[in-house]
Design a protein around this motif. Structure first.
Motif, PDB file in Angstrom:
ATOM      1  N   HIS A 100       0.797  -1.225   0.000  1.00 34.74           N
ATOM      2  CA  HIS A 100       0.000   0.000   0.000  1.00 34.74           C
ATOM      3  C   HIS A 100       0.835   1.283   0.000  1.00 34.74           C
ATOM      4  O   HIS A 100       0.316   2.345  -0.359  1.00 34.74           O
ATOM      5  N   LEU A 101       2.095   1.196   0.411  1.00 28.18           N
ATOM      6  CA  LEU A 101       2.943   2.393   0.445  1.00 28.18           C
ATOM      7  C   LEU A 101       4.050   2.334  -0.601  1.00 28.18           C
ATOM      8  O   LEU A 101       5.094   2.963  -0.445  1.00 28.18           O
ATOM      9  N   ARG A 102       3.789   1.604  -1.659  1.00 29.04           N
ATOM     10  CA  ARG A 102       4.790   1.456  -2.715  1.00 29.04           C
ATOM     11  C   ARG A 102       5.236   2.799  -3.300  1.00 29.04           C
ATOM     12  O   ARG A 102       6.431   3.016  -3.503  1.00 29.04           O
ATOM     13  N   PRO A 103       4.324   3.747  -3.601  1.00 23.69           N
ATOM     14  CA  PRO A 103       4.770   5.038  -4.145  1.00 23.69           C
ATOM     15  C   PRO A 103       5.727   5.775  -3.214  1.00 23.69           C
ATOM     16  O   PRO A 103       6.666   6.437  -3.684  1.00 23.69           O
ATOM     17  N   LEU A 104       5.512   5.664  -1.907  1.00 25.89           N
ATOM     18  CA  LEU A 104       6.398   6.330  -0.955  1.00 25.89           C
ATOM     19  C   LEU A 104       7.811   5.775  -1.047  1.00 25.89           C
ATOM     20  O   LEU A 104       8.795   6.540  -1.077  1.00 25.89           O
ATOM     21  N   PHE A 105       7.920   4.454  -1.107  1.00 26.40           N
ATOM     22  CA  PHE A 105       9.243   3.848  -1.152  1.00 26.40           C
ATOM     23  C   PHE A 105       9.928   4.085  -2.497  1.00 26.40           C
ATOM     24  O   PHE A 105      11.154   4.189  -2.565  1.00 26.40           O
ATOM     25  N   LEU A 106       9.153   4.198  -3.547  1.00 23.30           N
ATOM     26  CA  LEU A 106       9.738   4.560  -4.844  1.00 23.30           C
ATOM     27  C   LEU A 106      10.267   5.987  -4.810  1.00 23.30           C
ATOM     28  O   LEU A 106      11.314   6.293  -5.407  1.00 23.30           O
ATOM     29  N   ALA A 107       9.547   6.875  -4.104  1.00 20.47           N
ATOM     30  CA  ALA A 107      10.009   8.255  -3.970  1.00 20.47           C
ATOM     31  C   ALA A 107      11.297   8.325  -3.159  1.00 20.47           C
ATOM     32  O   ALA A 107      12.189   9.130  -3.447  1.00 20.47           O
ATOM     33  N   ILE A 108      11.421   7.494  -2.118  1.00 23.42           N
ATOM     34  CA  ILE A 108      12.650   7.442  -1.329  1.00 23.42           C
ATOM     35  C   ILE A 108      13.786   6.831  -2.138  1.00 23.42           C
ATOM     36  O   ILE A 108      14.942   7.269  -2.056  1.00 23.42           O
ATOM     37  N   LYS A 109      13.450   5.834  -2.944  1.00 19.78           N
ATOM     38  CA  LYS A 109      14.466   5.126  -3.723  1.00 19.78           C
ATOM     39  C   LYS A 109      15.085   6.007  -4.799  1.00 19.78           C
ATOM     40  O   LYS A 109      16.280   5.882  -5.101  1.00 19.78           O
ATOM     41  N   TRP A 110      14.300   6.918  -5.371  1.00 16.82           N
ATOM     42  CA  TRP A 110      14.768   7.706  -6.508  1.00 16.82           C
ATOM     43  C   TRP A 110      16.025   8.524  -6.208  1.00 16.82           C
ATOM     44  O   TRP A 110      17.018   8.421  -6.930  1.00 16.82           O
ATOM     45  N   PRO A 111      16.064   9.368  -5.136  1.00 13.21           N
ATOM     46  CA  PRO A 111      17.288  10.139  -4.889  1.00 13.21           C
ATOM     47  C   PRO A 111      18.480   9.266  -4.510  1.00 13.21           C
ATOM     48  O   PRO A 111      19.618   9.566  -4.890  1.00 13.21           O
ATOM     49  N   VAL A 112      18.222   8.189  -3.767  1.00 13.94           N
ATOM     50  CA  VAL A 112      19.316   7.299  -3.380  1.00 13.94           C
ATOM     51  C   VAL A 112      19.933   6.662  -4.614  1.00 13.94           C
ATOM     52  O   VAL A 112      21.164   6.646  -4.790  1.00 13.94           O
ATOM     53  N   GLU A 113      19.093   6.142  -5.484  1.00 16.99           N
ATOM     54  CA  GLU A 113      19.572   5.462  -6.683  1.00 16.99           C
ATOM     55  C   GLU A 113      20.312   6.413  -7.619  1.00 16.99           C
ATOM     56  O   GLU A 113      21.369   6.077  -8.162  1.00 16.99           O
ATOM     57  N   ASN A 114      19.773   7.628  -7.778  1.00 13.01           N
ATOM     58  CA  ASN A 114      20.393   8.576  -8.695  1.00 13.01           C
ATOM     59  C   ASN A 114      21.710   9.116  -8.162  1.00 13.01           C
ATOM     60  O   ASN A 114      22.684   9.249  -8.921  1.00 13.01           O
ATOM     61  N   LEU A 115      21.775   9.437  -6.874  1.00 15.84           N
ATOM     62  CA  LEU A 115      23.033   9.911  -6.299  1.00 15.84           C
ATOM     63  C   LEU A 115      24.086   8.814  -6.321  1.00 15.84           C
ATOM     64  O   LEU A 115      25.259   9.069  -6.619  1.00 15.84           O
ATOM     65  N   LEU A 116      23.667   7.587  -6.048  1.00 12.83           N
ATOM     66  CA  LEU A 116      24.597   6.458  -6.091  1.00 12.83           C
ATOM     67  C   LEU A 116      25.134   6.261  -7.503  1.00 12.83           C
ATOM     68  O   LEU A 116      26.345   6.062  -7.695  1.00 12.83           O
ATOM     69  N   SER A 117      24.267   6.334  -8.499  1.00 14.09           N
ATOM     70  CA  SER A 117      24.703   6.182  -9.886  1.00 14.09           C
ATOM     71  C   SER A 117      25.653   7.305 -10.291  1.00 14.09           C
ATOM     72  O   SER A 117      26.653   7.068 -10.988  1.00 14.09           O
ATOM     73  N   PHE A 118      25.347   8.533  -9.849  1.00 13.73           N
ATOM     74  CA  PHE A 118      26.203   9.683 -10.175  1.00 13.73           C
ATOM     75  C   PHE A 118      27.592   9.516  -9.555  1.00 13.73           C
ATOM     76  O   PHE A 118      28.626   9.699 -10.234  1.00 13.73           O
ATOM     77  N   ASN A 119      27.650   9.178  -8.264  1.00 10.50           N
ATOM     78  CA  ASN A 119      28.941   8.992  -7.597  1.00 10.50           C
ATOM     79  C   ASN A 119      29.732   7.857  -8.227  1.00 10.50           C
ATOM     80  O   ASN A 119      30.956   7.960  -8.405  1.00 10.50           O
ATOM     81  N   ASP A 120      29.036   6.780  -8.558  1.00  5.60           N
ATOM     82  CA  ASP A 120      29.701   5.634  -9.165  1.00  5.60           C
ATOM     83  C   ASP A 120      30.285   6.008 -10.524  1.00  5.60           C
ATOM     84  O   ASP A 120      31.420   5.635 -10.851  1.00  5.60           O
ATOM     85  N   TYR A 121      29.530   6.772 -11.303  1.00  3.81           N
ATOM     86  CA  TYR A 121      30.010   7.205 -12.626  1.00  3.81           C
ATOM     87  C   TYR A 121      31.236   8.106 -12.503  1.00  3.81           C
ATOM     88  O   TYR A 121      32.242   7.909 -13.202  1.00  3.81           O
ATOM     89  N   ILE A 122      31.170   9.079 -11.598  1.00  3.49           N
ATOM     90  CA  ILE A 122      32.277  10.019 -11.420  1.00  3.49           C
ATOM     91  C   ILE A 122      33.549   9.298 -10.988  1.00  3.49           C
ATOM     92  O   ILE A 122      34.641   9.515 -11.549  1.00  3.49           O
ATOM     93  N   LEU A 123      33.443   8.440  -9.990  1.00  2.00           N
ATOM     94  CA  LEU A 123      34.627   7.754  -9.463  1.00  2.00           C
ATOM     95  C   LEU A 123      35.257   6.822 -10.482  1.00  2.00           C
ATOM     96  O   LEU A 123      36.482   6.687 -10.540  1.00  2.00           O
ATOM     97  N   HIS A 124      34.423   6.194 -11.308  1.00  5.63           N
ATOM     98  CA  HIS A 124      34.973   5.284 -12.313  1.00  5.63           C
ATOM     99  C   HIS A 124      35.569   6.034 -13.500  1.00  5.63           C
ATOM    100  O   HIS A 124      36.413   5.481 -14.225  1.00  5.63           O
ATOM    101  N   GLU A 125      35.125   7.272 -13.711  1.00  5.79           N
ATOM    102  CA  GLU A 125      35.618   8.034 -14.850  1.00  5.79           C
ATOM    103  C   GLU A 125      36.926   8.767 -14.553  1.00  5.79           C
ATOM    104  O   GLU A 125      37.650   9.127 -15.480  1.00  5.79           O
ATOM    105  N   ILE A 126      37.234   8.999 -13.294  1.00  4.85           N
ATOM    106  CA  ILE A 126      38.489   9.686 -12.964  1.00  4.85           C
ATOM    107  C   ILE A 126      39.667   8.757 -13.240  1.00  4.85           C
ATOM    108  O   ILE A 126      39.711   7.641 -12.713  1.00  4.85           O
ATOM    109  N   PRO A 127      40.619   9.184 -14.050  1.00  5.79           N
ATOM    110  CA  PRO A 127      41.795   8.334 -14.325  1.00  5.79           C
ATOM    111  C   PRO A 127      42.561   8.025 -13.047  1.00  5.79           C
ATOM    112  O   PRO A 127      42.641   8.858 -12.132  1.00  5.79           O
ATOM    113  N   PHE A 128      43.151   6.846 -13.029  1.00 12.17           N
ATOM    114  CA  PHE A 128      43.856   6.375 -11.832  1.00 12.17           C
ATOM    115  C   PHE A 128      44.933   7.351 -11.340  1.00 12.17           C
ATOM    116  O   PHE A 128      44.949   7.705 -10.152  1.00 12.17           O
ATOM    117  N   PRO A 129      45.839   7.848 -12.188  1.00  8.32           N
ATOM    118  CA  PRO A 129      46.884   8.759 -11.676  1.00  8.32           C
ATOM    119  C   PRO A 129      46.297  10.042 -11.080  1.00  8.32           C
ATOM    120  O   PRO A 129      46.768  10.514 -10.037  1.00  8.32           O
TER     121      PRO A 129
END
Length: 219
Positions: free
Chosen positions: A26-55
């Motif tokens: 019954h509260l599925r929309p609420l949890f989807l709303a909570i999931k959205w910022p977590v998922e997007n920030l996690l994806s953004f951080n993951d993309y940035i860290l993987h794109e920075i060259p090792f040196p």
């Protein structure tokens, strides 16, 4: 012959299971709303860290550690990153770092305001404190089962479970730091005409920063 389970008057386990299923349905929309910022920030951080060259990443970490700590910590950090790359787990390390970074952001966003609220309202603290006691004495993996039922399978349930387990120290230390500000300093601020917002931002928080950083370190 009756089994012991047949005599159970309070089937608490079944009540909890039914409650979790009801909330998930019954509260599925609420949890989807909570999931959205977590998922997007996690994806953004993951993309940035993987794109920075090792040196470049090693140099940035070295400079940050040198600026914030000492030359010894900076050298140790750089050598550690080189070792991580040498044993072939750089990609996994960056994924782990993105998970930790995202969790710290949400712990700070939740923990500091909640700690401030608790410090300024004794009734709120009397309610929050036993909740924190339970959260800190419950193993992290216990959160995973209901969280997976509510958010589905993936990295987001792990993030939610980590934030749930890691936020309590920051809430406690923020509350403690503000409460430990000397009453004379607060009275001086009031005497100079400071309102509640100015008192918080210009007197209490600056003086409580060392304690709050201790809570952030625990988180």
């Amino acid at each position: 012959m009756l089994d012991a389970d047949d005599l159970a008057i309070f089937p608490v386990d079944q009540w909890i299971a039914d409650a979790v299923q009801w909330v998930a349905l019954h509260l599925r929309p609420l949890f989807l709303a909570i999931k959205w910022p977590v998922e997007n920030l996690l994806s953004f951080n993951d993309y940035i860290l993987h794109e920075i060259p090792f040196p470049i990443f090693v140099v940035l970490v070295f400079l940050a550690a040198y600026r914030l700590a000492s030359i010894g910590i900076a050298v140790f950090s750089a050598i550690s990153l080189v070792v991580i790359a040498a044993i072939g787990v750089w990609t996994e390390a960056m994924t782990t770092l993105s998970l930790i970074t995202t969790a710290i952001v949400f712990c700070t966003a939740i923990g500091v305001p909640t700690g401030i609220w608790c410090a300024r309202n004794d009734k709120v603290w009397s309610v929050v404190r036993p909740v924190l006691d339970v959260m800190q004495t419950t193993p992290t993996f216990v959160y995973l089962v209901p969280v997976v039922m509510l958010f589905g399978v993936g990295t987001v349930p792990g993030e939610v479970a980590v934030v749930t387990a890691a936020a309590p120290p920051l809430i406690r230390f923020t509350n403690l730091g503000i409460r430990m500000v000397e009453q004379e300093m607060v009275e001086a601020g009031l005497a100079f005409g400071a309102d509640k917002r100015q008192l918080l931002w210009e007197i209490q928080l600056p003086l409580a920063i060392p304690t709050i950083l201790g809570g952030l370190n625990q988180t």
